[in-house]
Design an enzyme around this catalytic site. Structure first.
Site, PDB file in Angstrom:
ATOM      1  CE1 TYR A 133      -5.744  48.395  53.733  1.00  0.00           C
ATOM      2  CE2 TYR A 133      -6.574  46.437  52.614  1.00  0.00           C
ATOM      3  CZ  TYR A 133      -6.459  47.205  53.756  1.00  0.00           C
ATOM      4  OH  TYR A 133      -7.055  46.787  54.927  1.00  0.00           O
TER       5      TYR A 133
ATOM      6  CE  LYS B 165      -8.236  40.549  48.414  1.00  0.00           C
ATOM      7  NZ  LYS B 165      -9.405  41.133  49.035  1.00  0.00           N
TER       8      LYS B 165
ATOM      9  CG  ASP C 126      -0.083  42.521  49.129  1.00  0.00           C
ATOM     10  OD1 ASP C 126      -0.699  41.463  48.882  1.00  0.00           O
ATOM     11  OD2 ASP C 126      -0.521  43.401  49.887  1.00  0.00           O
TER      12      ASP C 126
HETATM   13  C1  LIG Z   1      -3.287  43.555  47.953  1.00  0.00           C
HETATM   14  C2  LIG Z   1      -3.894  43.321  49.297  1.00  0.00           C
HETATM   15  N1  LIG Z   1      -3.107  43.074  50.338  1.00  0.00           N
HETATM   16  C3  LIG Z   1      -3.612  42.834  51.562  1.00  0.00           C
HETATM   17  C4  LIG Z   1      -4.967  42.874  51.786  1.00  0.00           C
HETATM   18  C5  LIG Z   1      -5.525  42.602  53.148  1.00  0.00           C
HETATM   19  O1  LIG Z   1      -6.169  41.373  53.169  1.00  0.00           O
HETATM   20  P1  LIG Z   1      -7.294  41.053  54.248  1.00  0.00           P
HETATM   21  O2  LIG Z   1      -8.455  41.929  53.933  1.00  0.00           O
HETATM   22  O3  LIG Z   1      -7.563  39.584  54.068  1.00  0.00           O
HETATM   23  O4  LIG Z   1      -6.710  41.352  55.584  1.00  0.00           O
HETATM   24  C6  LIG Z   1      -5.832  43.141  50.723  1.00  0.00           C
HETATM   25  C7  LIG Z   1      -7.289  43.196  50.931  1.00  0.00           C
HETATM   26  O5  LIG Z   1      -8.057  43.515  50.077  1.00  0.00           O
HETATM   27  C8  LIG Z   1      -5.283  43.374  49.449  1.00  0.00           C
HETATM   28  O6  LIG Z   1      -6.056  43.647  48.391  1.00  0.00           O
END
Ligand SMILES: Cc1ncc(COP(=O)(O)O)c(C=O)c1O
Length: 433
Positions: free
Chosen positions: A146, A274, A241
């Site tokens: 994700y 995060k 990511d």
């Molecule tokens: C690996 C990863 N990328 C992107 C996101 C998206 O981040 P946000 O919820 O701050 O938009 C998340 C959210 O949990 C994530 O776990």
């Protein structure tokens, strides 16, 4: 209007009248496990309390950011000071430079970063940057990873290899995802075939290096090595990511874990969120100066944000990074997290329950399965009914785990050996139930 006397159930009913599903982010609704979400009133250290004043040992940590636990004194002090200085200016501040310098210092290969407000925004902007820098359109992502909810990334695999994906959300036109190819995680054969067919058109490959959105699944070393080789060979950018893994699995993120095993390894672009915000809305993407020059105001790739680099969020993030950069922090966190998953596994074994576990730094996963899954379909084939029973048995016993079998868990520096022992004792009962 006071909410003091309302139960979780009553609050949920009330929330559903004015908020779709009663929540502002879907997984909070407990749909995967059933039951009533807990409405949290306060948190301190490793604990959270709900509206009925029940206490939980928290293994979600706001889905990752709370690596120091809740209400760390140094973080609170930094935030309180920043608040008195001003909430938002819409003009640059020195703290943004300090945070950017800290990230650049801690992550080799990153020369510049742009600060944004959410992981979604950072991942979406990284893709635009990769496309702008390469002049190419196509991208690869992996099923089960994700990257936030940008249109082009809400895609599941098509019916076969080298077919482009289907939207996983209504409201995303198929044309918008026509450039997104979705492959199976850890499948080298598929990767090679996809590069053979589309290599010259690929702007980037985006991956969660240790996936935390299909529970906890590591990209295997040979897979990651081959992925790096193929990207380099075909001129596609490798985008890590690290919204979840950054400053969480190690001070240098998951890329430092892969660099330790694969000589010279580094991604091309990194995405963070995060932990770098320490619980405030803050995220970032970064790479070499040469690639970052494509971003506005220097280059043609547009990207902007009213609250980007917010002074309170940067204060919170900087205070958090300062604490986790102290010598010994990650060794202690990793040992504590490992003691949790080892304890869970022993408790499961004693109850004759198959449980596979893994952890890295302060992030962990467990599966009701004999072996660790290597990709999304294998994760979804693990025992869901058993997970759901376990989740509720733990919640009843005051242990708050992620409410879905496809989510990773998080331990903070505030979790003590006693908290871990209490969790394992609860698990022993829950496995036997
Ligand atoms: C690996 C990863 N990328 C992107 C996101 C998206 O981040 P946000 O919820 O701050 O938009 C998340 C959210 O949990 C994530 O776990």
């Amino acid at each position: 209007m006071s909410t003091d006397r309302l139960t979780n159930e009553q609050l949920f009913e009330r929330a559903q009248r004015v908020i779709p599903g009663g929540v502002n982010s879907p997984v909070r609704a407990f749909r995967a496990v059933g039951g009533t979400p807990r409405f949290i009133t306060r948190a301190a250290g490793a604990f959270m309390w709900d509206a009925e004043d029940k206490r939980y040992i928290d293994y979600i940590g706001s889905w990752g950011p709370m690596i120091l636990g809740h209400g760390h004194p140094a973080v609170l002090e930094a935030v309180q000071r920043a608040v008195t200085e001003g909430l938002s200016f819409g003009a640059p501040t020195e703290r943004e430079i300090q945070l950017a310098e800290t990230i650049v210092d801690l992550v080799p290969g990153i020369e510049q970063v742009r600060l944004v407000s959410s992981g979604t925004e950072a991942a979406m902007s990284a893709i635009r940057l990769a496309r702008g820098a390469t002049g190419r359109s196509k991208l690869i992502k992996f099923e089960g990873c994700y990257h936030g909810h940008a249109d082009a990334l809400l895609v599941k695999a098509g019916s076969g290899l080298a077919t482009f994906g289907h939207p996983t959300s209504a409201g995303v036109p198929p044309e918008v995802v026509q450039h997104t190819l979705v492959l199976e995680y850890n499948n080298i054969e598929q990767l090679e075939a996809a590069f053979a067919q589309h290599g010259a058109a690929l702007a980037c490959v985006m991956i969660e290096p240790i996936a935390g959105n299909m529970n906890f699944v590591r990209a295997a070393m040979p897979f990651m090595k081959r992925l790096r080789e193929l990207c380099t060979q075909h001129g596609a950018l490798l985008v890590f990511d690290e919204v979840m893994t950054g400053f969480r699995v190690a001070l240098g993120g998951a890329q430092s874990v892969y660099a330790a095993a694969i000589p010279g390894f580094a991604p091309d672009i990194s995405v963070f969120g995060k932990v770098i915000g320490g619980g405030m809305p803050l995220a970032a993407f970064g790479t070499s100066k040469a690639i970052m020059q494509h971003l506005a105001p220097l280059g043609a790739v547009y990207q902007a944000g009213t609250l980007s680099g917010n002074p309170v969020a940067t204060a919170c993030g900087l205070a958090t990074l300062t604490e986790i950069a102290k010598p010994g922090f990650f060794a202690a966190l990793a040992a504590r997290t490992r003691s949790l998953v080892d304890g869970l596994q022993q408790a499961a074994r004693a109850a004759d329950v198959p449980l596979a576990v893994d952890s890295e730094g302060g992030m962990f996963g467990f599966f009701f399965a004999a072996e660790l899954p290597q990709h999304y379909n294998a994760v979804m084939a693990t025992d869901k009914a058993r997970f759901n029973r376990f989740f509720h048995a733990m919640l009843d016993r005051g242990v708050y785990l992620a409410p879905a079998l496809y989510e990773a868990g998080f331990v903070s520096a505030a979790h003590t050996a006693d908290d871990i022992a209490a969790t394992i004792a609860a698990a022993r009962e829950a496995f036997a139930a």
